[in-house]
Write an enzyme that holds these catalytic residues in place. Structure first.
Site, PDB file in Angstrom:
ATOM      1  N   LYS A 115      36.827  27.149  44.550  1.00 37.68           N
ATOM      2  CA  LYS A 115      36.262  28.372  45.134  1.00 37.68           C
ATOM      3  C   LYS A 115      35.128  27.988  46.055  1.00 37.68           C
ATOM      4  CE  LYS A 115      37.012  32.857  44.494  1.00 37.68           C
ATOM      5  NZ  LYS A 115      38.244  33.462  43.947  1.00 37.68           N
TER       6      LYS A 115
HETATM    7  N1  GLU Z   1      40.641  35.071  46.262  1.00 35.52           N
HETATM    8  C1  GLU Z   1      41.874  35.316  45.572  1.00 35.52           C
HETATM    9  C2  GLU Z   1      41.691  35.090  44.077  1.00 35.52           C
HETATM   10  O1  GLU Z   1      40.604  35.130  43.576  1.00 35.52           O
HETATM   11  C3  GLU Z   1      43.031  34.556  46.168  1.00 35.52           C
HETATM   12  C4  GLU Z   1      42.934  33.068  46.075  1.00 35.52           C
HETATM   13  C5  GLU Z   1      44.045  32.342  46.813  1.00 35.52           C
HETATM   14  O2  GLU Z   1      44.957  32.977  47.296  1.00 35.52           O
HETATM   15  O3  GLU Z   1      43.929  31.119  46.877  1.00 35.52           O
HETATM   16  O4  GLU Z   1      42.636  34.941  43.358  1.00 35.52           O
END
Ligand code: GLU
Length: 425
Positions: A115
């Protein structure tokens, strides 16, 4: 020691890393995970902090702090979004990265978890300032990302445009176009059909599975959605189309309610014109904190963390809690909801539709062959239903609640990958 309200401060309760760690410890204990494996999985494998100098439109230079955390790459490249918000912190990004590891393992896609975040107030920045922040942030983390390493995606306050800038910046450094370095891109730049709706669609699919346990059908199901952005807006739209009665939408500046069900498309148009959901003619404005506690069948938090805490969990009246956001419920609230018998579809299952279609996008980019929307939606449906059954089946078999079941299932899968790979020394 049992963690109770009296042994945890409010700050600790609302620190997402505390919630992530407590849940990890509980699941690891029940799984009987050995100490060494706990040490490996409890902390992220890589944490990067960057301070990015950016020239603002008025010529001043501002320095923004950004993070990228890779929690695990045991099952594949790190995967997870990048958020822009004033209250982003390293602890928040750590928790979100760990949740991505567990989420990808729950839906059994070949990714680890990561993240990123940048501390900034996106609503006060112009598009060109946001572009410069995004590009410099990408350049700073450039060595650590890539289709085989770490694949960012949109998250809170980032979108297709942000992904296009990341893809372009990375590609300029590589001297060729690398579409698979990010997902959630515009369709024309290697994005996937169905990606914008995917998280909301996944929430709807898992909710539909849960309804079967309550003898409910969409037409008799009243839904309250907190958050009206990428996830909440899309979930509201898809759920109303499927016949659900979305009776209340809660946003940061207020809430609107109609006991017969809101016209979601109309509400979207109203917000576009006025800048807010408040004052929608076909609904009543209601207090946002009270709205969360109204009688309903499904509560779908779809914004940020810490919406359901030890301060309000005992007054939640929903039968089903579908966690569209990451970490909307604190660790302390889990126990209260469990005691009340609320059927929780935990975040790492409920909102996994987004990363699942991100996986499809990454596959399509690497193959250079693009699927039609039906194919995307059918495959998403299959994965969400299988994962729902895996989690609820695990819960029944091991007599644990859905959240613990999802964590245990995920930890087991990731630990297995680490054992098979062995430790490189
Ligand atoms: N931000 C989204 C999540 O928390 C998508 C993450 C992604 O597609 O890599 O799942």
């Amino acid at each position: 020691m049992t963690i109770t309200e009296s042994t945890l401060s409010v700050e600790q309760e609302i620190n997402p890393w505390e919630s992530a760690s407590h849940r990890f410890d509980e699941a690891a204990e029940l799984l009987g995970l050995d100490d060494g494996m706990r040490k490996v999985l409890r902390r992220p494998s890589m944490e990067l902090t960057v301070n990015i100098p950016v020239m603002l439109d008025d010529g001043r230079i501002e320095v923004f702090t950004g993070y990228r955390v890779q929690h695990s790459i045991a099952r594949g490249p790190a995967k997870g979004g990048i958020r822009f918000a004033p209250d982003v912190s390293l602890d928040e990004v750590r928790a979100l990265a760990a949740w991505m590891t567990w989420k990808c393992a729950v839906v059994n896609i070949p990714f680890g978890g990561g993240k990123g975040g940048v501390i900034c107030e996106p609503h006060l920045l112009s598009d060109s300032e946001l572009e410069r922040i995004t590009r410099r942030y990408t350049a700073e983390i450039g060595e650590f990302i890539g289709p085989e390493r770490d694949v960012p995606a949109p998250d809170v306050n980032t979108n297709e445009q942000t992904m296009a800038w990341i893809m372009d910046t990375y590609s300029m450094h590589q001297r060729h176009t690398v579409t698979a370095v990010v997902t959630g891109k515009p369709l024309e730049l290697g994005g996937s059909l169905g990606r914008p709706e995917a998280t909301g669609r996944g929430c709807m699919i898992t909710t539909l599975q849960a309804l079967k346990r309550f003898d409910l059908v969409p037409e008799t199901t009243r839904v309250i959605i907190q958050g009206f952005g990428n996830v909440g807006g899309m979930a509201g739209r898809l759920m109303t189309r499927a016949g659900f009665q979305v009776i209340c939408i809660i946003e940061y500046d207020g809430a609107v309610y109609n006991r017969h069900g809101l016209d979601i498309e109309g509400l979207m148009r109203h917000r576009q014109h006025t800048g807010s959901i408040i004052g929608f003619p076909e609904a009543e404005d209601v207090d946002r904190d009270q709205a969360l506690l109204m009688d309903c069948d499904v509560l779908l938090p779809a914004a940020r963390e810490n919406v359901i805490t030890s301060a309000n969990a005992d007054r939640i009246r929903a039968k089903i809690l579908c966690e569209g956001a990451n970490g909307p419920t604190t660790f302390l609230a889990d126990a209260i909801l469990a005691e009340k018998g609320v059927f929780v579809i935990p975040d790492i299952l409920a909102n996994a539709g987004g990363v699942t279609v991100s996986y499809f996008e990454w596959v399509q980019d690497r193959q250079g062959y693009f699927w039609n929307e039906n194919m995307v939606n059918e495959r998403l449906h299959e994965i969400m239903v299988t994962s729902f059954d895996d989690v609820t089946g695990y819960s029944a078999k091991h007599h644990v609640n859905n959240r613990l079941a999802a964590y245990m299932l995920a930890l087991d899968r990731v630990a297995y990958a680490i054992r098979r790979r062995g430790l490189y020394a």
